[in-house]
Design a protein around this motif. Structure first.
Motif, PDB file in Angstrom:
ATOM      1  N   PHE A  93       1.062  -1.029   0.678  1.00 14.86           N
ATOM      2  CA  PHE A  93      -0.311  -0.256   0.272  1.00 14.86           C
ATOM      3  C   PHE A  93       0.710   1.449   0.151  1.00 14.86           C
ATOM      4  O   PHE A  93       0.159   2.204   0.140  1.00 14.86           O
ATOM      5  CB  PHE A  93      -0.488  -0.048   1.048  1.00 14.86           C
ATOM      6  CG  PHE A  93      -0.232  -0.149   2.544  1.00 14.86           C
ATOM      7  CD1 PHE A  93       0.325   0.709   3.147  1.00 14.86           C
ATOM      8  CD2 PHE A  93      -0.671  -1.850   2.511  1.00 14.86           C
ATOM      9  CE1 PHE A  93       0.917   0.757   4.492  1.00 14.86           C
ATOM     10  CE2 PHE A  93       0.495  -1.393   4.312  1.00 14.86           C
ATOM     11  CZ  PHE A  93       0.480  -0.656   5.057  1.00 14.86           C
ATOM     12  N   GLU A  95       2.445   4.443  -1.642  1.00  9.25           N
ATOM     13  CA  GLU A  95       1.860   5.453  -2.451  1.00  9.25           C
ATOM     14  C   GLU A  95       3.000   5.463  -3.639  1.00  9.25           C
ATOM     15  O   GLU A  95       2.431   5.040  -4.766  1.00  9.25           O
ATOM     16  CB  GLU A  95       1.868   6.611  -2.023  1.00  9.25           C
ATOM     17  CG  GLU A  95       1.466   8.021  -2.538  1.00  9.25           C
ATOM     18  CD  GLU A  95       1.315   9.186  -1.659  1.00  9.25           C
ATOM     19  OE1 GLU A  95       1.220   9.975  -2.055  1.00  9.25           O
ATOM     20  OE2 GLU A  95       1.017   9.135  -0.398  1.00  9.25           O
ATOM     21  N   LYS A  96       4.064   5.014  -3.028  1.00  9.83           N
ATOM     22  CA  LYS A  96       5.210   5.128  -4.015  1.00  9.83           C
ATOM     23  C   LYS A  96       4.874   3.442  -4.737  1.00  9.83           C
ATOM     24  O   LYS A  96       6.866   3.294  -5.016  1.00  9.83           O
ATOM     25  CB  LYS A  96       5.977   5.686  -3.891  1.00  9.83           C
ATOM     26  CG  LYS A  96       5.930   7.473  -3.573  1.00  9.83           C
ATOM     27  CD  LYS A  96       7.586   7.651  -3.652  1.00  9.83           C
ATOM     28  CE  LYS A  96       7.221   9.488  -3.809  1.00  9.83           C
ATOM     29  NZ  LYS A  96       6.944   9.793  -2.410  1.00  9.83           N
ATOM     30  N   GLN A 100       1.178   0.823  -7.773  1.00 12.78           N
ATOM     31  CA  GLN A 100       0.758   2.644  -8.314  1.00 12.78           C
ATOM     32  C   GLN A 100       1.435   3.423  -8.850  1.00 12.78           C
ATOM     33  O   GLN A 100       0.796   4.676  -9.869  1.00 12.78           O
ATOM     34  CB  GLN A 100       1.156   2.971  -6.327  1.00 12.78           C
ATOM     35  CG  GLN A 100      -0.060   2.068  -5.276  1.00 12.78           C
ATOM     36  CD  GLN A 100       0.600   1.084  -5.052  1.00 12.78           C
ATOM     37  OE1 GLN A 100       1.528   0.260  -4.732  1.00 12.78           O
ATOM     38  NE2 GLN A 100      -0.103   0.751  -3.228  1.00 12.78           N
ATOM     39  N   LYS A 101       3.079   2.826  -8.535  1.00 12.14           N
ATOM     40  CA  LYS A 101       3.523   3.765  -9.494  1.00 12.14           C
ATOM     41  C   LYS A 101       3.088   3.382 -11.395  1.00 12.14           C
ATOM     42  O   LYS A 101       2.726   4.756 -12.580  1.00 12.14           O
ATOM     43  CB  LYS A 101       5.073   3.534  -9.862  1.00 12.14           C
ATOM     44  CG  LYS A 101       5.851   4.737  -9.275  1.00 12.14           C
ATOM     45  CD  LYS A 101       7.551   4.262  -8.798  1.00 12.14           C
ATOM     46  CE  LYS A 101       8.338   4.321  -8.138  1.00 12.14           C
ATOM     47  NZ  LYS A 101       8.572   3.733  -8.146  1.00 12.14           N
ATOM     48  N   VAL A 103      -0.085   2.560 -12.039  1.00 15.42           N
ATOM     49  CA  VAL A 103      -1.241   2.560 -12.889  1.00 15.42           C
ATOM     50  C   VAL A 103      -0.813   4.082 -12.741  1.00 15.42           C
ATOM     51  O   VAL A 103      -1.907   4.613 -14.047  1.00 15.42           O
ATOM     52  CB  VAL A 103      -1.641   2.377 -11.832  1.00 15.42           C
ATOM     53  CG1 VAL A 103      -3.479   2.827 -11.747  1.00 15.42           C
ATOM     54  CG2 VAL A 103      -2.332   0.932 -10.913  1.00 15.42           C
ATOM     55  N   LYS A 104      -0.658   4.920 -12.256  1.00 17.74           N
ATOM     56  CA  LYS A 104      -0.179   6.344 -12.869  1.00 17.74           C
ATOM     57  C   LYS A 104       0.572   6.535 -13.713  1.00 17.74           C
ATOM     58  O   LYS A 104      -0.096   7.776 -14.515  1.00 17.74           O
ATOM     59  CB  LYS A 104       0.662   6.518 -11.538  1.00 17.74           C
ATOM     60  CG  LYS A 104      -0.202   7.669 -10.393  1.00 17.74           C
ATOM     61  CD  LYS A 104       1.316   8.176  -9.648  1.00 17.74           C
ATOM     62  CE  LYS A 104       0.431   8.068  -7.696  1.00 17.74           C
ATOM     63  NZ  LYS A 104       1.520   8.722  -6.819  1.00 17.74           N
ATOM     64  N   THR A 118      -6.149  -4.161 -10.785  1.00 13.58           N
ATOM     65  CA  THR A 118      -5.174  -4.351  -9.811  1.00 13.58           C
ATOM     66  C   THR A 118      -5.468  -5.255  -9.037  1.00 13.58           C
ATOM     67  O   THR A 118      -6.998  -5.413  -8.627  1.00 13.58           O
ATOM     68  CB  THR A 118      -4.978  -3.032  -9.326  1.00 13.58           C
ATOM     69  OG1 THR A 118      -6.026  -2.615  -8.148  1.00 13.58           O
ATOM     70  CG2 THR A 118      -3.770  -1.676  -9.719  1.00 13.58           C
ATOM     71  N   SER A 154      -4.948   1.889  -2.563  1.00 12.37           N
ATOM     72  CA  SER A 154      -4.272   3.142  -2.786  1.00 12.37           C
ATOM     73  C   SER A 154      -3.943   3.549  -4.227  1.00 12.37           C
ATOM     74  O   SER A 154      -3.121   4.270  -4.821  1.00 12.37           O
ATOM     75  CB  SER A 154      -2.639   2.921  -1.883  1.00 12.37           C
ATOM     76  OG  SER A 154      -2.494   1.481  -2.651  1.00 12.37           O
ATOM     77  N   HIS A 155      -4.461   2.139  -4.654  1.00  8.69           N
ATOM     78  CA  HIS A 155      -4.467   1.355  -5.600  1.00  8.69           C
ATOM     79  C   HIS A 155      -5.488   2.697  -6.965  1.00  8.69           C
ATOM     80  O   HIS A 155      -5.306   3.132  -7.899  1.00  8.69           O
ATOM     81  CB  HIS A 155      -4.598   0.133  -6.410  1.00  8.69           C
ATOM     82  CG  HIS A 155      -3.918  -1.174  -6.227  1.00  8.69           C
ATOM     83  ND1 HIS A 155      -4.460  -2.520  -6.350  1.00  8.69           N
ATOM     84  CD2 HIS A 155      -2.325  -0.777  -5.723  1.00  8.69           C
ATOM     85  CE1 HIS A 155      -3.391  -3.378  -5.772  1.00  8.69           C
ATOM     86  NE2 HIS A 155      -2.330  -1.990  -5.197  1.00  8.69           N
ATOM     87  N   THR A 156      -6.764   2.663  -5.709  1.00  9.52           N
ATOM     88  CA  THR A 156      -7.543   2.997  -6.541  1.00  9.52           C
ATOM     89  C   THR A 156      -7.163   5.251  -6.554  1.00  9.52           C
ATOM     90  O   THR A 156      -7.189   5.771  -7.555  1.00  9.52           O
ATOM     91  CB  THR A 156      -9.383   3.459  -5.555  1.00  9.52           C
ATOM     92  OG1 THR A 156      -9.618   2.324  -5.819  1.00  9.52           O
ATOM     93  CG2 THR A 156     -10.307   4.044  -6.516  1.00  9.52           C
ATOM     94  N   ALA A 158      -4.375   6.002  -6.983  1.00 15.08           N
ATOM     95  CA  ALA A 158      -3.613   5.997  -8.015  1.00 15.08           C
ATOM     96  C   ALA A 158      -3.880   6.277  -9.645  1.00 15.08           C
ATOM     97  O   ALA A 158      -3.515   6.132 -10.355  1.00 15.08           O
ATOM     98  CB  ALA A 158      -2.087   4.967  -8.294  1.00 15.08           C
TER      99      ALA A 158
END
Ligand code: PBG
Length: 329
Positions: A93, A95-96, A100-101, A103-104, A118, A154-156, A158
């Motif tokens: 979880f 953020e980085k 997450q990266k 997806v962004k 995800t 955290s996925h959402t 991102a």
């Protein structure tokens, strides 16, 4: 009256007729392609256990998705492979974190041209390789729930379009739904791995994702493949907790389950044709024992014929080409 000699017989004809009367139709829109993303830069490596599949990093995944998009596949399922694991899987979880990266970047590059799902689980992030938090050698179901919800959030946050929890803890759909709603993500759907058997067909995946359990097995939280009725119980539970799509996994040894579930419920059913199913076809084809293309088409169609609405498959691109050619669909 003249006596007629009518024998029942099978419909015969050419390709045009055969396609006219096909009972099962498949479209590329119903296919989801999984991707493995490893932390780092510039990674583009063959996955030995999944011949033909490539592991990317958050920068190079753009290329992989671009290629798939060109062929007509636009839905993707992401699995992350972090560099560091710990007892509680905290990287999941971050953020980085790797997913997450990725997806962004993908959403920035492709926006609504791609649909990013995800996988929400702990096994790739825990040092012990289990899908939940471990306490005294035992998987602690209830203490895992808030962690899973945090991962989904955290996925959402991102930019993921949908989350797919694959851990098989009891109660996680409700916990995830509640947190997403609270955080203003009430429109983000949940695809639940509702029926996930404790299967030997995940072997190549665990090799690809480095997620094999370091002790014991997953039998305490994944389902016993002797059981069929239990599948419906799991499905109904997940629907009552807020699942929008339910999944049956693996697919080929569980066509009976897909069939029963799809008749019993009124939400979309996804089937995951897992790594071992893909690897079996690849391995047999490489020894010239079966024709890969035909086996791929036949197995994919069988899963839709059984009643699946959606298929998650490592063959998504090749199947899309087969659909374009009219060989299936
Ligand atoms: C994570 C997860 C697994 C798969 C999907 N999500 C592995 C497992 O449960 O061991 C398997 C997918 C495949 O084999 O292709 N829990």
């Amino acid at each position: 009256m003249r006596e007629m000699n009518i024998r029942p017989r099978r419909l015969r004809g050419n390709d045009i007729l055969r396609k006219m009367v096909r009972e099962t139709r498949i479209s590329a829109d119903s296919l989801i392609l999984p991707f493995f993303i490893r932390e780092g830069n510039g990674i583009e490596e063959e996955i030995p256990s999944l011949y033909g599949q490539i592991r990317y990093s958050p920068d190079t995944i753009i290329k992989g998705v671009e290629k798939a998009l060109k062929s007509g596949v636009s839905s993707f399922m992401l699995f992350g492979i972090p560099n560091d694991k710990d007892e509680n899987g905290t990287g999941a979880f971050d953020e980085k974190g790797v997913v997450q990266k990725a997806v962004k970047r993908l959403k920035k590059e492709f926006g609504n041209d791609v649909y990013i799902i995800t996988d929400v689980c702990l096994c790739e992030y825990t040092s012990h390789g289990h899908c939940g938090v471990v306490d005294g050698g035992i998987i602690d179901n209830d203490n895992t729930l808030p962690v899973l919800a945090k991962i989904a959030l955290s996925h959402t946050a991102a930019g993921a379009d949908m989350v797919a929890p694959s851990d098989m803890m009891d109660g996680r759909i409700a916990e995830i739904r509640e947190l997403l709603d609270e955080q203003c993500f009430s429109n983000t759907p949940i695809m639940s791995y509702a029926v996930k058997y404790s299967s030997s067909f995940y072997g190549p995946f665990r090799e690809a994702a480095g997620s094999a359990p370091q002790f014991g097995d997953r039998k305490s939280y994944q389902m016993d493949w002797h059981n069929g009725k239990e599948a419906l119980k799991e499905i109904l539970l997940d629907i009552s907790e807020g699942a929008d799509i339910v999944m049956v996994k693996p697919a080929l040894s569980y066509l009976d389950i897909i069939s029963e579930v799809s008749k019993a419920i009124n939400i979309p059913v996804a089937a995951y044709s897992v790594s071992g199913e893909y690897a079996m076809i690849k391995a047999a084809a490489r020894q010239n024992l079966i024709n890969e293309y035909n086996a791929m088409c036949e197995t994919a169609v069988s899963i839709f014929r059984a009643g699946a609405d959606i298929l998650i498959t490592y063959y998504a691109v090749e199947l899309t080409d087969a659909i374009k050619k009219g060989d299936i669909g």
